[in-house]
Design a protein around this motif. Structure first.
Motif, short mmCIF file in Angstrom:
data_model
loop_
_atom_site.label_atom_id
_atom_site.label_comp_id
_atom_site.label_asym_id
_atom_site.label_seq_id
_atom_site.Cartn_x
_atom_site.Cartn_y
_atom_site.Cartn_z
N GLY A 128 -18.85 3.64 11.40
CA GLY A 128 -19.77 4.20 10.43
C GLY A 128 -19.16 4.61 9.11
O GLY A 128 -19.87 4.95 8.18
N TYR A 129 -17.82 4.57 8.98
CA TYR A 129 -17.19 5.01 7.73
C TYR A 129 -16.99 3.84 6.78
O TYR A 129 -16.58 2.76 7.19
CB TYR A 129 -15.84 5.68 7.99
N SER A 130 -17.25 4.06 5.52
CA SER A 130 -16.83 3.14 4.46
C SER A 130 -16.40 3.98 3.28
O SER A 130 -16.96 5.06 3.05
CB SER A 130 -17.93 2.15 4.07
N GLY A 131 -15.39 3.53 2.56
CA GLY A 131 -14.85 4.28 1.44
C GLY A 131 -13.34 4.22 1.44
O GLY A 131 -12.74 3.42 2.14
N PRO A 132 -12.69 5.09 0.67
CA PRO A 132 -11.23 5.05 0.58
C PRO A 132 -10.55 5.78 1.73
O PRO A 132 -11.12 6.70 2.32
CB PRO A 132 -10.95 5.76 -0.74
#
Length: 140
Positions: A78-82
């Motif tokens: 579920g995580y997206s990003g840096p």
């Protein structure tokens, strides 16, 4: 170093293979996590590599297979990003300090019920610093 990963997919960060002049594998590095990723995990897997380049003068190992070690990153579901991490690869002959920036993109197969978020609402504890663990082999 910058790596692009997809949510819930293992991504290779780096591979290490070292051989003598007869292409016999020598010491694998010890891998130490110095800064853990906030939104994922790292692990290693010992595997065979086809040698694409050779720092030795004779270049005898190019095209041959030798045993080495790969480091993988896996973002939390579920995580997206840096994200980012730091590790050291240590042998008797050298110590490589590596800083990695990871850009996590949403997975290709998105579950309509799985939220994609860069928030910290369901934050899990960070990995412990020290030796990087072996990857868990998925059971099929």
């Amino acid at each position: 170093m910058t790596v692009t990963a997809r949510t819930s997919e293992e991504t290779v960060i780096e591979g290490y293979a070292d051989a003598d002049n007869t292409c016999t594998p020598v010491e694998l590095p010890q891998l130490l996590l110095m800064k853990s990723p906030e939104h994922g995990i790292v692990c290693y897997r010992i595997e065979d590599f086809e040698v694409a380049s050779d720092s030795g003068r004779d270049r005898a190992c190019i095209g041959r297979w030798i045993r080495g070690i790969s480091i993988f990153y896996l973002a939390r579901s579920g995580y997206s990003g840096p994200d980012s991490l730091r590790y050291e690869a240590i042998t008797d002959r050298r110590r490589d300090r590596v800083a990695v920036r990871v850009r996590v993109l949403p997975g290709l197969e998105r579950d309509s019920d799985a939220p994609v978020s860069s928030g910290d609402s369901s934050r899990e504890p960070a990995m412990s610093l020290g030796p990087i663990p072996a990857c868990v082999v998925p059971v099929s």
